[in-house]
Design an enzyme around this catalytic site. Structure first.
Site, PDB file in Angstrom:
ATOM      1  N   ASP A  67       8.548  86.869  37.955  1.00 20.26           N
ATOM      2  CA  ASP A  67       7.584  88.001  38.010  1.00 20.26           C
ATOM      3  C   ASP A  67       7.837  89.281  37.593  1.00 20.26           C
ATOM      4  O   ASP A  67       8.833  89.781  37.910  1.00 20.26           O
ATOM      5  CB  ASP A  67       6.989  88.130  39.614  1.00 20.26           C
ATOM      6  CG  ASP A  67       6.051  89.031  39.865  1.00 20.26           C
ATOM      7  OD1 ASP A  67       5.798  90.124  39.097  1.00 20.26           O
ATOM      8  OD2 ASP A  67       5.212  89.204  40.660  1.00 20.26           O
ATOM      9  N   VAL A  68       7.330  89.862  36.442  1.00 19.31           N
ATOM     10  CA  VAL A  68       7.841  90.950  35.733  1.00 19.31           C
ATOM     11  C   VAL A  68       8.001  92.340  36.757  1.00 19.31           C
ATOM     12  O   VAL A  68       8.635  93.039  36.280  1.00 19.31           O
ATOM     13  CB  VAL A  68       7.250  91.525  34.596  1.00 19.31           C
ATOM     14  CG1 VAL A  68       7.324  90.217  33.548  1.00 19.31           C
ATOM     15  CG2 VAL A  68       5.643  91.638  34.568  1.00 19.31           C
ATOM     16  N   LEU A 102     -15.805  99.849  38.897  1.00 23.18           N
ATOM     17  CA  LEU A 102     -16.378 100.987  38.534  1.00 23.18           C
ATOM     18  C   LEU A 102     -15.613 102.165  39.371  1.00 23.18           C
ATOM     19  O   LEU A 102     -15.251 101.790  40.459  1.00 23.18           O
ATOM     20  CB  LEU A 102     -17.900 101.300  38.683  1.00 23.18           C
ATOM     21  CG  LEU A 102     -18.656 100.390  37.535  1.00 23.18           C
ATOM     22  CD1 LEU A 102     -20.051 100.245  37.917  1.00 23.18           C
ATOM     23  CD2 LEU A 102     -18.492 101.164  36.325  1.00 23.18           C
ATOM     24  N   TYR A 159      -6.646 100.076  34.138  1.00 20.69           N
ATOM     25  CA  TYR A 159      -5.989  99.468  33.085  1.00 20.69           C
ATOM     26  C   TYR A 159      -5.936 100.320  32.042  1.00 20.69           C
ATOM     27  O   TYR A 159      -4.817 100.437  31.179  1.00 20.69           O
ATOM     28  CB  TYR A 159      -7.022  98.343  32.846  1.00 20.69           C
ATOM     29  CG  TYR A 159      -6.566  97.600  31.837  1.00 20.69           C
ATOM     30  CD1 TYR A 159      -5.900  96.390  31.596  1.00 20.69           C
ATOM     31  CD2 TYR A 159      -7.201  97.790  30.238  1.00 20.69           C
ATOM     32  CE1 TYR A 159      -5.493  95.567  30.849  1.00 20.69           C
ATOM     33  CE2 TYR A 159      -6.952  96.745  29.474  1.00 20.69           C
ATOM     34  CZ  TYR A 159      -6.102  95.685  29.488  1.00 20.69           C
ATOM     35  OH  TYR A 159      -5.746  94.909  28.451  1.00 20.69           O
TER      36      TYR A 159
HETATM   37  P1  NAI Z   1      -4.206  86.350  30.043  1.00 25.22           P
HETATM   38  O1  NAI Z   1      -4.610  86.765  31.334  1.00 25.22           O
HETATM   39  O2  NAI Z   1      -4.714  85.239  29.485  1.00 25.22           O
HETATM   40  O3  NAI Z   1      -2.499  86.131  30.083  1.00 25.22           O
HETATM   41  C1  NAI Z   1      -1.552  87.108  30.748  1.00 25.22           C
HETATM   42  C2  NAI Z   1      -0.565  86.170  31.041  1.00 25.22           C
HETATM   43  O4  NAI Z   1       0.406  87.236  31.916  1.00 25.22           O
HETATM   44  C3  NAI Z   1      -0.829  85.078  32.141  1.00 25.22           C
HETATM   45  O5  NAI Z   1      -0.042  83.997  31.888  1.00 25.22           O
HETATM   46  C4  NAI Z   1      -0.239  85.783  33.249  1.00 25.22           C
HETATM   47  O6  NAI Z   1       0.239  84.781  34.524  1.00 25.22           O
HETATM   48  C5  NAI Z   1       0.804  86.449  33.101  1.00 25.22           C
HETATM   49  N1  NAI Z   1       1.328  87.484  33.931  1.00 25.22           N
HETATM   50  C6  NAI Z   1       0.467  88.402  34.869  1.00 25.22           C
HETATM   51  N2  NAI Z   1       1.144  88.891  35.577  1.00 25.22           N
HETATM   52  C7  NAI Z   1       2.481  88.762  35.537  1.00 25.22           C
HETATM   53  C8  NAI Z   1       3.770  89.073  36.040  1.00 25.22           C
HETATM   54  N3  NAI Z   1       3.678  89.944  37.027  1.00 25.22           N
HETATM   55  N4  NAI Z   1       4.844  88.464  35.525  1.00 25.22           N
HETATM   56  C9  NAI Z   1       4.746  87.792  34.757  1.00 25.22           C
HETATM   57  N5  NAI Z   1       3.860  87.320  33.886  1.00 25.22           N
HETATM   58  C10 NAI Z   1       2.412  87.763  34.309  1.00 25.22           C
HETATM   59  O7  NAI Z   1      -4.443  87.708  28.939  1.00 25.22           O
HETATM   60  P2  NAI Z   1      -4.073  87.876  27.627  1.00 25.22           P
HETATM   61  O8  NAI Z   1      -5.676  88.194  27.258  1.00 25.22           O
HETATM   62  O9  NAI Z   1      -3.633  86.823  26.795  1.00 25.22           O
HETATM   63  O10 NAI Z   1      -3.537  89.275  27.612  1.00 25.22           O
HETATM   64  C11 NAI Z   1      -2.085  89.469  27.332  1.00 25.22           C
HETATM   65  C12 NAI Z   1      -1.949  90.899  27.061  1.00 25.22           C
HETATM   66  O11 NAI Z   1      -2.855  91.419  25.876  1.00 25.22           O
HETATM   67  C13 NAI Z   1      -2.151  91.773  28.311  1.00 25.22           C
HETATM   68  O12 NAI Z   1      -1.119  92.743  28.230  1.00 25.22           O
HETATM   69  C14 NAI Z   1      -3.459  92.215  28.106  1.00 25.22           C
HETATM   70  O13 NAI Z   1      -3.571  93.603  28.788  1.00 25.22           O
HETATM   71  C15 NAI Z   1      -3.345  92.547  26.549  1.00 25.22           C
HETATM   72  N6  NAI Z   1      -4.662  92.683  26.052  1.00 25.22           N
HETATM   73  C16 NAI Z   1      -5.604  91.758  25.956  1.00 25.22           C
HETATM   74  C17 NAI Z   1      -6.899  92.004  25.372  1.00 25.22           C
HETATM   75  C18 NAI Z   1      -7.881  90.927  25.149  1.00 25.22           C
HETATM   76  O14 NAI Z   1      -8.959  91.152  24.853  1.00 25.22           O
HETATM   77  N7  NAI Z   1      -7.472  89.578  25.656  1.00 25.22           N
HETATM   78  C19 NAI Z   1      -7.075  93.247  24.643  1.00 25.22           C
HETATM   79  C20 NAI Z   1      -6.133  94.350  24.593  1.00 25.22           C
HETATM   80  C21 NAI Z   1      -4.929  93.950  25.194  1.00 25.22           C
END
Ligand code: NAI
Length: 251
Positions: A67-68, A102, A159
Site C-alpha cells: 500500500d503506497v 459534490l 481529487y
Molecule cells: P484504476 O482504478 O483502474 O487503477 C488504479 C490502481 O491503483 C488500482 O490497481 C488500485 O488497486 C491501485 N491503488 C489504489 N490505491 C493504492 C494504494 N494505496 N497503494 C497501491 N496501489 C493502489 O485507475 P486508472 O484509471 O488506471 O488510473 C491510474 C492513474 O491515472 C491514477 O493516478 C489516476 O488518478 C490517473 N488518471 C486517470 C485518468 C482516467 O481517465 N482513467 C485520468 C487522469 C488521471
C-alpha cells in the site's frame, strides 16, 4: 541525453517500479516499460487480487503487494529493488483513487484518503527512495497527475486538488533533485478508458469523452508511451514538465 545502446530495447538493464500496476493505466505502463527492456516491479495493494500477479507474469517482472500510503512502503520497495541489484532507475507514481462527491457532501475522510494516495504517497516514496540511496544519478521519476489538476472538475475538489498538488511536486522535486541527476516529470491524462472511469455514471462519462477536443476517450497506451519517453535515455535533459495526454481539454 545518451543515445540508447539498443534502440529496440532502450531500457535494457534497468529496474522500474510502477505503483498501481494491477490494472488500468499502471498495467499498460508496466507492459510498455517491459517491452522497452526494463525489469518491472509491479506494486499494488493486496486487495488488487489476481490483477497484480497477472500483470507481473505478463511482463516477466516482480509482483509486490504494498500500500503506497503505508509507513514502510518505501522500505518494501527498496527491498524488492535490492533483489534486482539495488538500483532503481525508474519510479512511476501511478497509483491513484477517486472519492467523488459534490462539495456539499464532501467529507474529511474522502479528502484525506485521496490526498494520501494521490499526493503524499508520491512525495514520500520519491524522497525516501532517494534518502535510502536506491534512487540516484540517472534516475527517472514520472508522477501521474490529471487534467482535473489543471482545470478542476465538479465533484472532485479532493481529487483535483491532489492532482494539482502533483504538479507542484514536479516543479519543486525537479529543482531539488536536478543536482543529483534525477529527472522528475508528470503526465496529466484526460479522460482515459479504464475501470476508474467505467465507474462514472454514463452521462458524466460521455461528458468526459466530449470534453476532449478530439471527442474521444484516450487509451491507456497513450499515457504509457508518454511515461516511456520520460523514462528513456533520450529524455535525460527533460525535467520539470507536465504533458497532457488525451487531446486538448475543453474544460
Ligand atoms: P484504476 O482504478 O483502474 O487503477 C488504479 C490502481 O491503483 C488500482 O490497481 C488500485 O488497486 C491501485 N491503488 C489504489 N490505491 C493504492 C494504494 N494505496 N497503494 C497501491 N496501489 C493502489 O485507475 P486508472 O484509471 O488506471 O488510473 C491510474 C492513474 O491515472 C491514477 O493516478 C489516476 O488518478 C490517473 N488518471 C486517470 C485518468 C482516467 O481517465 N482513467 C485520468 C487522469 C488521471
Amino acid at each position: 541525453a545518451t543515445a540508447p545502446a539498443d534502440w529496440d530495447a532502450p531500457l535494457a538493464g534497468t529496474v522500474a517500479v510502477v505503483t498501481g500496476a494491477a490494472r488500468g493505466i499502471g498495467a499498460t505502463i508496466a507492459e510498455v516499460l517491459s517491452r522497452d527492456g526494463a525489469h518491472v516491479i509491479c506494486a499494488d495493494i493486496p486487495a488488487a487480487g489476481e490483477g497484480l500477479s497477472t500483470t507481473a507474469n505478463k511482463v516477466g517482472g516482480t509482483a509486490l503487494a504494498v500500500d503506497v500510503t503505508a509507513d514502510d512502503a518505501a522500505d518494501k520497495i527498496a527491498e524488492a529493488v535490492k533483489k534486482q541489484g539495488g538500483r532503481l532507475d525508474i519510479l512511476v507514481n501511478n497509483a491513484g483513487i477517486t472519492r467523488d462527491k459534490l462539495l456539499a457532501n464532501m467529507d474529511a475522510a474522502r479528502w484525506n484518503s485521496v490526498l494520501s494516495v494521490n499526493l503524499l504517497a508520491p512525495q514520500k516514496l520519491t524522497e525516501k527512495l532517494v534518502d535510502l540511496g536506491v534512487l540516484g544519478k540517472g534516475g527517472r521519476v514520472v508522477d501521474v497527475s490529471s487534467i482535473a489538476g489543471i482545470a478542476g472538475n465538479r465533484g472532485q475538489t479532493n481529487y483535483g486538488t491532489s492532482k494539482a498538488g502533483v504538479i507542484g511536486l514536479v516543479d519543486t522535486h525537479s529543482d531539488a533533485y536536478a543536482g543529483q541527476g534525477i529527472t522528475i516529470n508528470a503526465v496529466a491524462p484526460g479522460f482515459i478508458e479504464t475501470d476508474m472511469t467505467a465507474a462514472i455514471p454514463f452521462a458524466t462519462r460521455e461528458v468526459g469523452r466530449r470534453m476532449n477536443a478530439m471527442q474521444q476517450g484516450g487509451q491507456t497506451v497513450d499515457v504509457a508511451e508518454t511515461v516511456a519517453y520520460f523514462a528513456s535515455p533520450s529524455s535525460a535533459a527533460v525535467t520539470g514538465n507536465v504533458v497532457r495526454v488525451c487531446g486538448q481539454s475543453l474544460l
